[in-house]
Design a protein around this motif. Structure first.
Motif, mmCIF file in Angstrom:
data_model
loop_
_atom_site.group_PDB
_atom_site.id
_atom_site.type_symbol
_atom_site.label_atom_id
_atom_site.label_comp_id
_atom_site.label_asym_id
_atom_site.label_seq_id
_atom_site.Cartn_x
_atom_site.Cartn_y
_atom_site.Cartn_z
ATOM 1 N N LEU A 91 0.810 -1.218 0.000
ATOM 2 C CA LEU A 91 0.000 0.000 0.000
ATOM 3 C C LEU A 91 0.844 1.269 0.000
ATOM 4 O O LEU A 91 0.385 2.319 -0.452
ATOM 5 C CB LEU A 91 -0.951 0.009 1.194
ATOM 6 C CG LEU A 91 -2.063 -1.030 1.134
ATOM 7 C CD1 LEU A 91 -2.877 -1.009 2.408
ATOM 8 C CD2 LEU A 91 -2.959 -0.792 -0.064
ATOM 9 N N ASP A 92 2.057 1.195 0.482
ATOM 10 C CA ASP A 92 2.932 2.372 0.507
ATOM 11 C C ASP A 92 3.595 2.516 -0.857
ATOM 12 O O ASP A 92 4.790 2.300 -1.029
ATOM 13 C CB ASP A 92 3.968 2.232 1.621
ATOM 14 C CG ASP A 92 4.769 3.497 1.830
ATOM 15 O OD1 ASP A 92 4.350 4.563 1.338
ATOM 16 O OD2 ASP A 92 5.823 3.409 2.487
ATOM 17 N N VAL A 93 2.774 2.901 -1.858
ATOM 18 C CA VAL A 93 3.250 2.915 -3.244
ATOM 19 C C VAL A 93 4.369 3.916 -3.489
ATOM 20 O O VAL A 93 5.216 3.706 -4.337
ATOM 21 C CB VAL A 93 2.083 3.165 -4.241
ATOM 22 C CG1 VAL A 93 1.178 1.968 -4.306
ATOM 23 C CG2 VAL A 93 1.324 4.418 -3.879
ATOM 24 N N ASP A 94 4.386 5.011 -2.738
ATOM 25 C CA ASP A 94 5.452 5.989 -2.946
ATOM 26 C C ASP A 94 6.671 5.692 -2.062
ATOM 27 O O ASP A 94 7.639 6.447 -2.082
ATOM 28 C CB ASP A 94 4.950 7.417 -2.730
ATOM 29 C CG ASP A 94 4.221 7.584 -1.406
ATOM 30 O OD1 ASP A 94 4.218 6.637 -0.593
ATOM 31 O OD2 ASP A 94 3.651 8.666 -1.182
ATOM 32 N N CYS A 95 6.617 4.605 -1.303
ATOM 33 C CA CYS A 95 7.741 4.105 -0.493
ATOM 34 C C CYS A 95 8.338 5.175 0.423
ATOM 35 O O CYS A 95 9.545 5.221 0.646
ATOM 36 C CB CYS A 95 8.830 3.517 -1.378
ATOM 37 S SG CYS A 95 8.268 2.143 -2.370
ATOM 38 N N MET A 99 1.709 6.710 5.517
ATOM 39 C CA MET A 99 0.441 6.370 4.849
ATOM 40 C C MET A 99 -0.375 7.622 4.582
ATOM 41 O O MET A 99 -0.535 8.465 5.472
ATOM 42 C CB MET A 99 -0.409 5.447 5.724
ATOM 43 C CG MET A 99 0.098 4.057 5.898
ATOM 44 S SD MET A 99 -1.027 3.188 6.989
ATOM 45 C CE MET A 99 -1.445 1.827 5.971
ATOM 46 N N SER A 100 -0.882 7.710 3.380
ATOM 47 C CA SER A 100 -1.842 8.772 3.085
ATOM 48 C C SER A 100 -3.203 8.334 3.642
ATOM 49 O O SER A 100 -3.370 7.193 4.064
ATOM 50 C CB SER A 100 -1.941 8.988 1.579
ATOM 51 O OG SER A 100 -2.556 7.852 0.977
ATOM 52 N N ARG A 101 -4.154 9.234 3.625
ATOM 53 C CA ARG A 101 -5.508 8.889 4.080
ATOM 54 C C ARG A 101 -6.060 7.724 3.254
ATOM 55 O O ARG A 101 -6.610 6.773 3.797
ATOM 56 C CB ARG A 101 -6.424 10.097 3.966
ATOM 57 C CG ARG A 101 -7.865 9.799 4.397
ATOM 58 C CD ARG A 101 -8.778 10.988 4.167
ATOM 59 N NE ARG A 101 -8.356 12.156 4.913
ATOM 60 C CZ ARG A 101 -8.827 12.494 6.114
ATOM 61 N NH1 ARG A 101 -9.748 11.748 6.678
ATOM 62 N NH2 ARG A 101 -8.397 13.561 6.736
ATOM 63 N N GLY A 102 -5.893 7.779 1.951
ATOM 64 C CA GLY A 102 -6.395 6.723 1.083
ATOM 65 C C GLY A 102 -5.712 5.389 1.353
ATOM 66 O O GLY A 102 -6.360 4.342 1.399
ATOM 67 N N GLU A 103 -4.370 5.418 1.531
ATOM 68 C CA GLU A 103 -3.634 4.190 1.843
ATOM 69 C C GLU A 103 -4.113 3.588 3.164
ATOM 70 O O GLU A 103 -4.276 2.380 3.290
ATOM 71 C CB GLU A 103 -2.129 4.466 1.884
ATOM 72 C CG GLU A 103 -1.529 4.763 0.522
ATOM 73 C CD GLU A 103 -0.123 5.333 0.602
ATOM 74 O OE1 GLU A 103 0.567 5.292 -0.433
ATOM 75 O OE2 GLU A 103 0.281 5.835 1.677
ATOM 76 N N HIS A 104 -4.345 4.451 4.143
ATOM 77 C CA HIS A 104 -4.833 3.980 5.445
ATOM 78 C C HIS A 104 -6.208 3.331 5.316
ATOM 79 O O HIS A 104 -6.459 2.272 5.882
ATOM 80 C CB HIS A 104 -4.897 5.139 6.440
ATOM 81 C CG HIS A 104 -5.546 4.757 7.720
ATOM 82 N ND1 HIS A 104 -6.879 4.981 7.963
ATOM 83 C CD2 HIS A 104 -5.056 4.108 8.809
ATOM 84 C CE1 HIS A 104 -7.187 4.508 9.156
ATOM 85 N NE2 HIS A 104 -6.102 3.979 9.691
ATOM 86 N N HIS A 105 -7.095 3.967 4.573
ATOM 87 C CA HIS A 105 -8.447 3.419 4.421
ATOM 88 C C HIS A 105 -8.413 2.073 3.713
ATOM 89 O O HIS A 105 -9.111 1.133 4.110
ATOM 90 C CB HIS A 105 -9.342 4.402 3.670
ATOM 91 C CG HIS A 105 -9.662 5.657 4.446
ATOM 92 N ND1 HIS A 105 -9.297 5.858 5.749
ATOM 93 C CD2 HIS A 105 -10.320 6.778 4.080
ATOM 94 C CE1 HIS A 105 -9.712 7.034 6.156
ATOM 95 N NE2 HIS A 105 -10.346 7.627 5.155
ATOM 96 N N ILE A 106 -7.609 1.973 2.675
ATOM 97 C CA ILE A 106 -7.487 0.694 1.959
ATOM 98 C C ILE A 106 -6.898 -0.366 2.889
ATOM 99 O O ILE A 106 -7.341 -1.510 2.921
ATOM 100 C CB ILE A 106 -6.634 0.855 0.688
ATOM 101 C CG1 ILE A 106 -7.378 1.716 -0.322
ATOM 102 C CG2 ILE A 106 -6.298 -0.505 0.086
ATOM 103 C CD1 ILE A 106 -6.547 2.128 -1.512
ATOM 104 N N TYR A 107 -5.898 0.011 3.676
ATOM 105 C CA TYR A 107 -5.282 -0.912 4.630
ATOM 106 C C TYR A 107 -6.331 -1.452 5.600
ATOM 107 O O TYR A 107 -6.407 -2.663 5.840
ATOM 108 C CB TYR A 107 -4.158 -0.204 5.384
ATOM 109 C CG TYR A 107 -3.703 -0.943 6.610
ATOM 110 C CD1 TYR A 107 -2.942 -2.106 6.502
ATOM 111 C CD2 TYR A 107 -4.047 -0.494 7.880
ATOM 112 C CE1 TYR A 107 -2.538 -2.795 7.627
ATOM 113 C CE2 TYR A 107 -3.644 -1.180 9.004
ATOM 114 C CZ TYR A 107 -2.897 -2.329 8.887
ATOM 115 O OH TYR A 107 -2.507 -3.015 10.000
ATOM 116 N N MET A 108 -7.138 -0.574 6.167
ATOM 117 C CA MET A 108 -8.135 -0.998 7.154
ATOM 118 C C MET A 108 -9.199 -1.905 6.526
ATOM 119 O O MET A 108 -9.605 -2.899 7.116
ATOM 120 C CB MET A 108 -8.800 0.224 7.814
ATOM 121 C CG MET A 108 -7.849 1.025 8.687
ATOM 122 S SD MET A 108 -7.073 0.071 10.015
ATOM 123 C CE MET A 108 -8.465 -0.204 11.087
ATOM 124 N N VAL A 109 -9.631 -1.579 5.337
ATOM 125 C CA VAL A 109 -10.632 -2.393 4.642
ATOM 126 C C VAL A 109 -10.066 -3.781 4.337
ATOM 127 O O VAL A 109 -10.718 -4.799 4.565
ATOM 128 C CB VAL A 109 -11.112 -1.677 3.356
ATOM 129 C CG1 VAL A 109 -11.917 -2.593 2.482
ATOM 130 C CG2 VAL A 109 -11.922 -0.439 3.708
#
Length: 153
Positions: A91-95, A99-109
Motif C-alpha cells: 500500500l505504501d506505493v510511494d515508499c 500512509m496517506s488517508r487513502g492508503e490507510h483506508h485501503i489498509y483498514m478495509v
C-alpha cells in the motif's frame, strides 16, 4: 407386564414424544423448569444417570463448539498478522514510510477482510486504466466522465 395400555389403565403418566423431547432439552441445558419431572421411583432412578451423563455431554458439546470457533478466529488473526507487513509494503506505493488517508483506508478495509486480494488487484487494474501507466493519480473529471458513460449505456 408393562405396556402403554396398562400405564393408561392404572393412571400412569403418559407423555408424548414432544413432551419427552422438551423434558430432555430442558434437563440437558440445565434449565430445569420443573414442569415435567419423573413421577415414579423407577423414573427417578433412570433420570439420575440420564441427567448426569446428558449434562456432561452437553457441556462437552458446547466446549467443542467454543474451541472450534476460537481456533477459527485465532487462525484468521495469525494469517492477518502474517500478511500485515506485506500489505503495508504494497500500500505504501510511494515508499515514503508514511500512509496517506487513502492508503490507510485501503489498509483498514483489507485488514478486516472486506476485500480479497483478487478484488484489490481488480481495483488496481481499474485505477491504472483510468490514470494511465506510470502515474499514481487520476483526474476527477476522468472518473466523472467514466461514470456518465456507464449511466448513458
Amino acid at each position: 407386564e408393562s405396556s402403554y395400555e396398562k400405564c393408561v389403565e392404572t393412571g400412569g403418566r403418559v407423555k408424548s414424544w414432544v413432551d419427552a423431547l422438551y423434558m430432555s432439552v430442558v434437563t440437558l441445558t440445565t434449565v430445569g423448569f420443573g414442569d415435567y419431572t419423573p413421577q415414579t421411583w423407577l423414573g427417578r432412578l433412570l433420570a439420575i444417570p440420564w441427567m448426569l451423563l446428558g449434562v456432561a455431554s452437553t457441556a462437552g458439546f458446547v466446549s467443542a463448539i467454543s474451541s472450534y470457533l476460537f481456533d477459527i478466529a485465532k487462525t484468521s488473526e495469525s494469517r492477518s498478522l502474517e500478511n500485515h507487513d506485506v500489505l503495508l509494503k504494497e500500500l505504501d506505493v510511494d515508499c515514503d514510510g508514511v500512509m496517506s488517508r487513502g492508503e490507510h483506508h485501503i489498509y483498514m478495509v483489507a485488514r478486516h477482510g472486506f476485500v480479497t486480494d483478487g478484488m484489490m488487484r481488480q481495483l488496481d487494474a481499474h485505477f491504472q486504466r483510468l490514470a494511465g501507466e506510470g502515474t499514481e493519480k487520476v483526474a476527477v473529471d476522468v472518473v466523472h466522465q467514466r461514470r456518465n458513460d456507464k449511466i448513458a449505456q
